[in-house]
Design a protein around this motif. Sequence first.
Motif, PDB file in Angstrom:
ATOM      1  N   ARG A 104      -1.457   6.639   3.538  1.00  0.00           N
ATOM      2  CA  ARG A 104      -2.297   5.445   3.527  1.00  0.00           C
ATOM      3  C   ARG A 104      -3.098   5.394   4.808  1.00  0.00           C
ATOM      4  N   MET A 133       8.522   3.207  -1.953  1.00  0.00           N
ATOM      5  CA  MET A 133       7.812   1.943  -1.728  1.00  0.00           C
ATOM      6  C   MET A 133       6.563   1.844  -2.596  1.00  0.00           C
ATOM      7  N   ALA A 135       3.714  -0.615  -2.544  1.00  0.00           N
ATOM      8  CA  ALA A 135       3.209  -1.741  -1.734  1.00  0.00           C
ATOM      9  C   ALA A 135       1.898  -2.268  -2.332  1.00  0.00           C
ATOM     10  N   GLY A 192      -0.105  -4.660   4.997  1.00  0.00           N
ATOM     11  CA  GLY A 192       0.209  -3.972   3.743  1.00  0.00           C
ATOM     12  C   GLY A 192       1.659  -3.536   3.654  1.00  0.00           C
ATOM     13  N   TYR A 193       2.539  -4.112   4.489  1.00  0.00           N
ATOM     14  CA  TYR A 193       3.967  -3.797   4.400  1.00  0.00           C
ATOM     15  C   TYR A 193       4.663  -4.794   3.482  1.00  0.00           C
ATOM     16  N   ILE A 194       5.663  -4.282   2.774  1.00  0.00           N
ATOM     17  CA  ILE A 194       6.401  -5.143   1.848  1.00  0.00           C
ATOM     18  C   ILE A 194       7.326  -6.070   2.644  1.00  0.00           C
ATOM     19  N   GLY A 199      10.732  -1.748   5.949  1.00  0.00           N
ATOM     20  CA  GLY A 199       9.943  -1.104   7.004  1.00  0.00           C
ATOM     21  C   GLY A 199       9.224   0.117   6.442  1.00  0.00           C
ATOM     22  N   ASP A 200       8.985   1.087   7.303  1.00  0.00           N
ATOM     23  CA  ASP A 200       8.275   2.298   6.893  1.00  0.00           C
ATOM     24  C   ASP A 200       9.298   3.321   6.369  1.00  0.00           C
ATOM     25  N   ALA A 201       9.246   3.568   5.072  1.00  0.00           N
ATOM     26  CA  ALA A 201      10.272   4.414   4.450  1.00  0.00           C
ATOM     27  C   ALA A 201      10.253   5.835   5.017  1.00  0.00           C
ATOM     28  N   GLY A 202       9.054   6.401   5.211  1.00  0.00           N
ATOM     29  CA  GLY A 202       8.953   7.769   5.740  1.00  0.00           C
ATOM     30  C   GLY A 202       9.560   7.855   7.132  1.00  0.00           C
TER      31      GLY A 202
HETATM   32  N1  URA Z   1       4.929   1.938   3.044  1.00  0.00           N
HETATM   33  C1  URA Z   1       6.175   1.781   3.539  1.00  0.00           C
HETATM   34  O1  URA Z   1       6.832   2.765   3.907  1.00  0.00           O
HETATM   35  N2  URA Z   1       6.668   0.545   3.633  1.00  0.00           N
HETATM   36  C2  URA Z   1       5.998  -0.549   3.233  1.00  0.00           C
HETATM   37  O2  URA Z   1       6.517  -1.660   3.333  1.00  0.00           O
HETATM   38  C3  URA Z   1       4.697  -0.349   2.731  1.00  0.00           C
HETATM   39  C4  URA Z   1       4.191   0.904   2.637  1.00  0.00           C
END
Ligand code: URA
Length: 209
Positions: A104, A133, A135, A192-194, A199-202
Amino acid sequence: MNNVFVFDHPLIQHKLALIRDENTGSKEFRELVEELSLLMAYEVTRNLPLEEVEVKTPVGPAKVRMISGKKLGIVPILRAGLGMVNGMLKLIPAAKVGHIGLYRDPDTLQPVEYYCKLPSDVSERELIILDPMLATGGSAAKAVEVLKSKGATNIKLMCLIAAPEGIEAVHKEHPDVEIYTAAIDEKLNSHGYIVPGLGDAGDRLFGTK
Ligand code: URA
Ligand code: PRP
């Protein structure tokens, strides 16, 4: 909601709670994502067609039911979807694995494609896109678009946490795609985060920041 399936199995909900916890480190996070994917694979494959065949037990012939030659493919969206591959393959080891690389853009939140390698016969396969995710839905919608452009017609999306906005965006463009998730959260924040999400899954899977 049409074509949206939320898994309320206690084991799935328990493990989801653990990965949301900010104190869960990468090692445990990875293990839990794999376990969640295995449990969800069990549910996602519930409607695979069966056919009657005969096997010979030590006592005699038995009419039994086996999965009828359905060709499956799983397609993780890089990076975070990779965390879901092993759990799926434990249950469906014969599935082929394609990869779609998307990230993204942090400013526009639009997906940018950087990699695509798929089995040659995607048009004949039932495909399950993997991404923890959902989002804004931009990445998932793009992945579906890529698969359809290669001839795929039977596509499901499996995620761990979905935002209502993401579900709507995917179904606006691709109403035929069934979405399987362990939770539908409240909303997206301004980045744009849920929310509450995880958090950031990656980053949480791979220990990056
Ligand atoms: N990507 C993620 O890893 N987490 C989110 O909350 C949104 C996009
Ligand atoms: C995350 C996640 C999804 C995407 C979801 O990936 O794994 O692919 O964001 O967001 P969307 O629904 O708004 O498109 P990210 O872009 O952070 O890339 P990464 O997996 O390489 O970290």
